[in-house]
Design a protein around this motif. Structure first.
Motif, mmCIF file in Angstrom:
data_model
loop_
_atom_site.group_PDB
_atom_site.id
_atom_site.type_symbol
_atom_site.label_atom_id
_atom_site.label_comp_id
_atom_site.label_asym_id
_atom_site.label_seq_id
_atom_site.Cartn_x
_atom_site.Cartn_y
_atom_site.Cartn_z
ATOM 1 N N GLU A 1 -2.998 9.268 3.217
ATOM 2 C CA GLU A 1 -3.571 8.173 2.427
ATOM 3 C C GLU A 1 -4.273 7.167 3.330
ATOM 4 O OE1 GLU A 1 -2.324 4.789 -0.902
ATOM 5 O OE2 GLU A 1 -0.842 6.245 -0.191
ATOM 6 N N ALA A 2 -3.666 6.868 4.481
ATOM 7 C CA ALA A 2 -4.288 5.931 5.417
ATOM 8 C C ALA A 2 -5.627 6.466 5.907
ATOM 9 C CB ALA A 2 -3.357 5.669 6.593
ATOM 10 N N GLU A 3 -5.693 7.775 6.170
ATOM 11 C CA GLU A 3 -6.955 8.365 6.636
ATOM 12 C C GLU A 3 -8.026 8.332 5.542
ATOM 13 O OE1 GLU A 3 -5.216 11.432 10.052
ATOM 14 O OE2 GLU A 3 -5.492 12.141 7.996
ATOM 15 N N GLU A 4 -7.606 8.473 4.292
ATOM 16 C CA GLU A 4 -8.579 8.332 3.190
ATOM 17 C C GLU A 4 -9.054 6.890 3.078
ATOM 18 O OE1 GLU A 4 -6.904 9.778 -0.410
ATOM 19 O OE2 GLU A 4 -6.740 11.860 0.281
ATOM 20 N N TRP B 1 -12.727 -3.356 0.674
ATOM 21 C CA TRP B 1 -12.098 -3.964 1.853
ATOM 22 C C TRP B 1 -10.793 -4.675 1.530
ATOM 23 C CZ3 TRP B 1 -14.432 -1.470 5.345
ATOM 24 C CH2 TRP B 1 -15.799 -1.207 5.267
ATOM 25 N N ARG B 2 -10.787 -5.477 0.510
ATOM 26 C CA ARG B 2 -9.587 -6.250 0.203
ATOM 27 C C ARG B 2 -8.459 -5.355 -0.295
ATOM 28 N NH1 ARG B 2 -9.241 -11.619 -3.699
ATOM 29 N NH2 ARG B 2 -7.006 -11.989 -3.435
ATOM 30 N N ALA B 3 -8.757 -4.553 -1.317
ATOM 31 C CA ALA B 3 -7.716 -3.704 -1.902
ATOM 32 C C ALA B 3 -7.185 -2.696 -0.884
ATOM 33 C CB ALA B 3 -8.266 -2.972 -3.125
ATOM 34 N N SER B 4 -8.096 -2.092 -0.108
ATOM 35 C CA SER B 4 -7.666 -1.089 0.873
ATOM 36 C C SER B 4 -6.882 -1.733 2.011
ATOM 37 C CB SER B 4 -8.893 -0.354 1.428
ATOM 38 O OG SER B 4 -9.552 0.358 0.393
ATOM 39 N N GLY B 5 -7.287 -2.951 2.419
ATOM 40 C CA GLY B 5 -6.534 -3.652 3.462
ATOM 41 C C GLY B 5 -5.121 -3.963 3.018
ATOM 42 N N GLU B 6 -4.986 -4.425 1.777
ATOM 43 C CA GLU B 6 -3.644 -4.709 1.249
ATOM 44 C C GLU B 6 -2.821 -3.430 1.151
ATOM 45 O OE1 GLU B 6 -4.339 -6.636 -2.442
ATOM 46 O OE2 GLU B 6 -4.886 -8.568 -1.539
ATOM 47 N N ARG B 7 -3.460 -2.336 0.746
ATOM 48 C CA ARG B 7 -2.734 -1.077 0.619
ATOM 49 C C ARG B 7 -2.278 -0.572 1.983
ATOM 50 N NH1 ARG B 7 1.038 1.564 -1.723
ATOM 51 N NH2 ARG B 7 0.836 3.833 -1.551
ATOM 52 N N LEU B 8 -3.113 -0.717 2.999
ATOM 53 C CA LEU B 8 -2.716 -0.286 4.345
ATOM 54 C C LEU B 8 -1.529 -1.097 4.850
ATOM 55 C CD1 LEU B 8 -6.163 0.350 6.051
ATOM 56 C CD2 LEU B 8 -4.345 2.027 5.709
ATOM 57 N N ALA C 1 0.753 -2.369 2.967
ATOM 58 C CA ALA C 1 1.907 -1.854 2.221
ATOM 59 C C ALA C 1 2.388 -0.535 2.820
ATOM 60 C CB ALA C 1 1.542 -1.678 0.748
ATOM 61 N N LEU C 2 1.441 0.304 3.267
ATOM 62 C CA LEU C 2 1.825 1.581 3.881
ATOM 63 C C LEU C 2 2.622 1.357 5.164
ATOM 64 C CD1 LEU C 2 -1.384 3.798 3.450
ATOM 65 C CD2 LEU C 2 0.644 3.673 1.999
ATOM 66 N N VAL C 3 2.271 0.330 5.936
ATOM 67 C CA VAL C 3 3.027 0.020 7.164
ATOM 68 C C VAL C 3 4.470 -0.319 6.813
ATOM 69 C CG1 VAL C 3 3.252 -1.587 9.087
ATOM 70 C CG2 VAL C 3 0.997 -0.715 8.459
ATOM 71 N N GLU C 4 4.649 -1.138 5.760
ATOM 72 C CA GLU C 4 6.004 -1.503 5.349
ATOM 73 C C GLU C 4 6.767 -0.265 4.876
ATOM 74 O OE1 GLU C 4 7.358 -4.454 5.852
ATOM 75 O OE2 GLU C 4 5.440 -4.920 6.828
ATOM 76 N N ASN C 5 6.075 0.618 4.161
ATOM 77 C CA ASN C 5 6.724 1.865 3.733
ATOM 78 C C ASN C 5 7.131 2.714 4.930
ATOM 79 O OD1 ASN C 5 6.301 1.085 1.113
ATOM 80 N ND2 ASN C 5 4.508 2.407 0.790
#
Length: 410
Positions: A132-135, A142-149, A151-155
């Motif tokens: 998912e991070a590579e996608e 930029w904003r939505a993807s930055g927030e999602r990344l 969240a992925l770090v916390e996961n």
């Protein structure tokens, strides 16, 4: 004196024995009292072992005691049982410890399998996070993807570590994807900042142009120029947030000065044009009284005088113009038609042509009538009917020509 209970005995020398499947084993020596007391003492030690083994069995069954700690406890109890320092069914205790060992080994294998399963699930989960991070690394949200990344770090942090090689390789890909996204986002906003600065400079020029035009009194050309400036403003894009609103207020303010002045002038003009409309309505009504045309010369003179006053009145409101001008044009057309009719009636050349045509048609009619009468008198009915049919056509043309000649007065 000796004692011989079911699990142990004390000989005359005070040596205490316990019976096992492998025969009697020495438990210890007892010199402090009677054989009964000796057996009672070592029986209590046996009962203590029973309690400890029972507690360990319960812990293994009902708690999350680790296999390592359970095995250590089993070995400790087994040493005590194998030391034969108690009187009781030591073989039964040994069997219970064997059963515990099997249970702990089974649990160890289960936990090993569970851990392997957990590790596999953790690996799959981390693979999914990496994919998912590579996608997201290619995203422009930029904003939505930055927030999602983030969240992925916390996961990722919540997932257990894998073996070092696998974990390091997945983390390398995960970190690379985040870095790639950050670089693209940084480049995007750097470009956006440059575009906004360019837009700011362009809008500063547009503001200056708008302010220079605000005092103009060339209403049409200046309004058109302001429309062009507005199109350029929209095409310029947005400036930085801290400049955009101020630029717009200055740009709009300059336009407002011009359009407010134009509105005031147009309001005065509207009043004047409504007054002009009232005067022209009166003139149109006066012109309409000339209809129908009975005296062409008088009507023509009167209309000319009315038209001169009409031209002197000036403009009327745009939406009323077609109707009021249409009324005057209707009177003008009626006069023109009367003039054309008069010209046709008094034109000598046209009269001569009409008279010539009428004479020719009259001669043809007379000739055809005579021929038809002769044919019928001779009994040639078919020829007579043919000549009479042709005579009827020529007679119709003659009648039309006579009416045209009458328009010339004779």
């Amino acid at each position: 004196m000796s004692s011989d209970p079911s699990w142990g005995r004390v000989d005359e020398a005070g040596t205490v024995y316990v019976r096992t499947a492998d025969g009697e084993k020495v438990v210890g020596s007892w010199q402090a009292g009677s054989p009964e007391e000796a057996l009672a003492y070592f029986t209590r030690k046996y009962e203590g072992l029973v309690v400890e083994i029972s507690l360990l069995e319960k812990r293994v069954q009902t708690t999350d005691l680790s296999a390592k700690d359970a095995s250590a406890a089993i070995e400790h109890l087994r040493e005590q049982v194998d030391a034969h320092h108690a009187v009781g069914d030591l073989d039964a205790l040994s069997k219970r410890l064997d059963a515990l060992t099997v249970a702990v080994d089974k649990r160890r294998e289960e936990r090993k399998a569970e851990k392997a399963h957990q590790n596999e699930r953790a690996r799959q989960s981390k693979e999914e996070l990496v994919n998912e991070a590579e996608e997201l690394a290619q995203s422009e949200q930029w904003r939505a993807s930055g927030e999602r990344l983030r969240a992925l770090v916390e996961n990722w942090k919540r997932l257990p570590r894998l073996d070092r090689k696998t974990d390091d390789e997945l983390w390398r890909r995960f970190s690379h994807a985040r870095s790639a996204f950050s670089k693209r986002r940084k480049a995007h906003f750097a470009q956006l900042d440059a575009q906004r600065e360019e837009a700011r400079q362009r809008k500063e020029k547009l503001v200056a142009e708008a302010q220079a035009l605000s005092g103009s009194r060339e209403w049409g050309p200046t309004a058109a120029k302001y429309r062009e400036l507005m199109q350029e403003w929209k095409a310029a894009g947005r400036a930085q947030r801290e400049y955009e609103e101020d630029l717009w207020q200055r740009f709009r303010g300059a336009q407002d000065v011009f359009f407010q002045a134009r509105s005031e002038v147009f309001a005065e003009r509207d009043v004047e044009q409504r007054e002009n409309l009232a005067r022209k309505e009166e003139l149109a009504a006066e012109a309409e009284k000339l209809l129908p045309i009975t005296d062409l010369k008088t009507a023509r003179g009167s209309f000319r005088a009315i038209n001169e006053r009409w031209d002197a009145v000036g403009h009327v409101p745009r939406d009323a113009r077609p109707k009021i001008e249409g009324r005057m044009h209707a009177v003008e057309r009626a006069i023109q038609e009367a003039e054309e009719a008069e010209w046709r009636r008094t034109n000598p050349e046209a009269r001569a042509r009409a008279a010539g045509l009428t004479g020719q048609l009259q001669d043809a009619v007379d000739k055809l009538r005579g021929q038809a009468e002769k044919a019928r008198a001779a009994g040639n009915t078919a020829k007579a009917e043919k000549l009479e049919k042709e005579l009827a056509g020529r007679q119709e043309l003659l009648d039309q020509a006579m009416k045209g000649l009458e328009e010339f007065g004779g």
